[in-house]
Design a protein around this motif. Structure first.
Motif, mmCIF file in Angstrom:
data_model
loop_
_atom_site.group_PDB
_atom_site.id
_atom_site.type_symbol
_atom_site.label_atom_id
_atom_site.label_comp_id
_atom_site.label_asym_id
_atom_site.label_seq_id
_atom_site.Cartn_x
_atom_site.Cartn_y
_atom_site.Cartn_z
ATOM 1 N N LYS A 199 0.828 -1.216 0.000
ATOM 2 C CA LYS A 199 0.000 0.000 0.000
ATOM 3 C C LYS A 199 0.857 1.259 0.000
ATOM 4 O O LYS A 199 0.520 2.248 -0.654
ATOM 5 N N VAL A 200 1.949 1.251 0.735
ATOM 6 C CA VAL A 200 2.835 2.432 0.742
ATOM 7 C C VAL A 200 3.457 2.607 -0.639
ATOM 8 O O VAL A 200 3.495 3.718 -1.190
ATOM 9 N N ARG A 201 3.905 1.504 -1.221
ATOM 10 C CA ARG A 201 4.526 1.606 -2.564
ATOM 11 C C ARG A 201 3.512 2.134 -3.583
ATOM 12 O O ARG A 201 3.821 3.006 -4.394
ATOM 13 N N ASP A 202 2.276 1.604 -3.487
ATOM 14 C CA ASP A 202 1.232 2.045 -4.426
ATOM 15 C C ASP A 202 0.917 3.528 -4.239
ATOM 16 O O ASP A 202 0.747 4.268 -5.214
ATOM 17 N N GLY A 217 12.501 1.424 13.878
ATOM 18 C CA GLY A 217 13.614 0.466 13.920
ATOM 19 C C GLY A 217 13.157 -0.983 14.017
ATOM 20 O O GLY A 217 11.990 -1.300 13.755
ATOM 21 N N GLY A 218 14.067 -1.880 14.417
ATOM 22 C CA GLY A 218 13.754 -3.302 14.520
ATOM 23 C C GLY A 218 13.278 -3.842 13.187
ATOM 24 O O GLY A 218 13.799 -3.480 12.121
ATOM 25 N N LYS A 219 12.249 -4.684 13.218
ATOM 26 C CA LYS A 219 11.785 -5.290 11.957
ATOM 27 C C LYS A 219 11.182 -4.243 11.021
ATOM 28 O O LYS A 219 11.114 -4.422 9.813
ATOM 29 N N ARG A 220 10.766 -3.112 11.585
ATOM 30 C CA ARG A 220 10.200 -2.048 10.742
ATOM 31 C C ARG A 220 11.263 -1.445 9.827
ATOM 32 O O ARG A 220 10.952 -0.881 8.785
ATOM 33 N N ASP A 226 12.002 -2.089 2.096
ATOM 34 C CA ASP A 226 11.078 -2.616 1.082
ATOM 35 C C ASP A 226 10.138 -1.528 0.546
ATOM 36 O O ASP A 226 9.673 -1.613 -0.595
ATOM 37 N N MET A 227 9.849 -0.541 1.363
ATOM 38 C CA MET A 227 8.930 0.530 0.942
ATOM 39 C C MET A 227 9.632 1.598 0.107
ATOM 40 O O MET A 227 8.986 2.409 -0.564
#
Ligand code: NDP
Length: 323
Positions: A199-202, A217-220, A226-227
């Motif tokens: 959704k962010v990419r779109d 941070g962390g997994k974000r 990826d975004m």
């Protein structure tokens, strides 16, 4: 005078309300009657002993505040007794009076209240450096703002909109997203939306986001990679999750990404960058395009509760403590 004192590091309730002597300003210093203290995530980390620099105890927390100049040490010029100022000191603001080096004073438009002035320096200078100095954002460009209803998040949205950028705002609740929309965010998305990456990419035209202000941070952090759009800039400003992130440099190569760290404390010694930020921010605050977002306000004796509410993600805007 009353002050909060930390003798051993730990969770917020290690802070105790004590009677301590009123501090005396030395040469080059000023004593300020504290009206309002802006509480940053960094204050919470410092009390926990998890900040970027080592916290020396005993100490009085509080690095950002506003108040009225009450007395001047030898050699101080350019500031008058009775003037409202904002100040950045390393610590010592959770008290009736605080002494800071005059170099840490930040002139604020006199139109701001004490609480608004205390909500201003850290969040707005950091937002400016993230969006412009290091982020090199330009008008028309998309930026992703995480923890969008928080102190830095609200500052970043306002400033990005004032600079004609387009904002995707993420936060943990619908209530927080509605705050982001009220400040002008173009697209809002729950932080736990299962399709958030796509959704962010779109939202940013299918190509990903060119600029990301990364504070969780962390997994974000992996998700931020990826975004990001090709040649995207990820500005690492915080680690609110307090989790480790994995970075494999090869991933940056594939899409020509860059990751830049931002720490306001060390950037303050860049005089040119600080002067540019100060000039633009004071224009925007003066014209009302940007208004520091004051969040919940607590009494000095309730400081531990204020810190705990930040940790529990209950707050929006800048948390203020009034001594
Ligand atoms: P905020 O007012 O934004 O409060 C922190 C927010 O972080 C929460 O409201 C929450 O928003 C989000 N968050 C995400 N994960 C967690 C978690 N596991 N625990 C707690 N909160 C979480 O604080 P600040 O504006 O003071 O700071 C925001 C971030 O920016 C922090 O990481 C801080 O360290 C950093 N910062 C860095 C500066 C620098 O110089 N590098 C200067 C200023 C801030 P939500 O519920 O929406 O996820």
């Amino acid at each position: 005078m009353k002050a909060m004192v930390v003798e051993r590091l730990g969770p917020p309730d290690v802070m105790e309300l004590r009677d301590v002597p009123v501090p005396t300003p030395g040469p080059g210093e000023v004593r300020i009657e504290v009206e309002a203290v802006g509480i940053n995530f960094a204050d919470v980390l410092a009390v926990a002993g998890e900040y970027l620099t080592r916290t020396k105890v005993p100490y009085t927390p509080g690095m950002e505040f506003a108040g009225i100049v009450e007395s001047l040490g030898d050699g101080v010029t350019g500031v008058q007794v009775g003037q409202r100022v904002a100040a950045l000191g390393g610590s010592g603001a959770l008290a009736r009076y605080s002494v800071v080096n005059a170099a840490g004073l930040i002139p604020v438009p006199q139109s701001l209240s004490g609480a608004q002035a205390a909500a201003f320096p850290v969040s707005y200078f950091t937002a400016y450096h993230g969006l412009k100095t290091l982020g090199r954002g330009v008008a028309g460009e998309w930026v992703l703002v995480q923890a969008a209803a928080g102190a830095l998040g609200t500052a970043s949205i306002q400033l990005a909109k004032a600079l004609d950028m387009k904002v995707i705002a993420m936060a943990s609740t619908e209530e927080k997203l509605s705050i982001a929309r009220d400040l002008g965010a173009d697209v809002t998305l729950l932080q736990d939306d299962e399709e958030r990456v796509q959704k962010v990419r779109d939202a940013a035209g299918g190509q990903g986001v060119p600029l990301i202000l990364e504070v969780v941070g962390g997994k974000r952090f992996q998700e931020s990679l990826d975004m990001a759009a090709g040649q995207g800039r990820i500005i690492v400003i915080g680690n609110a999750s307090r989790e480790q992130a994995n970075l494999r440099p090869v991933e940056l190569m594939k899409r020509n990404l860059s990751v830049t760290g931002l720490w306001l404390t060390s950037l303050m010694s860049d005089r040119a960058a600080t002067a540019e930020a100060a000039q633009i921010l004071s224009q925007l605050v003066g014209s009302g395009q940007v208004t520091p977002q004051v969040g919940p306000t607590y009494a000095l004796a309730d400081s531990a509760r204020a810190f705990q509410d930040i940790l529990n993600r209950k707050t929006t805007g800048k948390v203020i403590i009034e001594p």
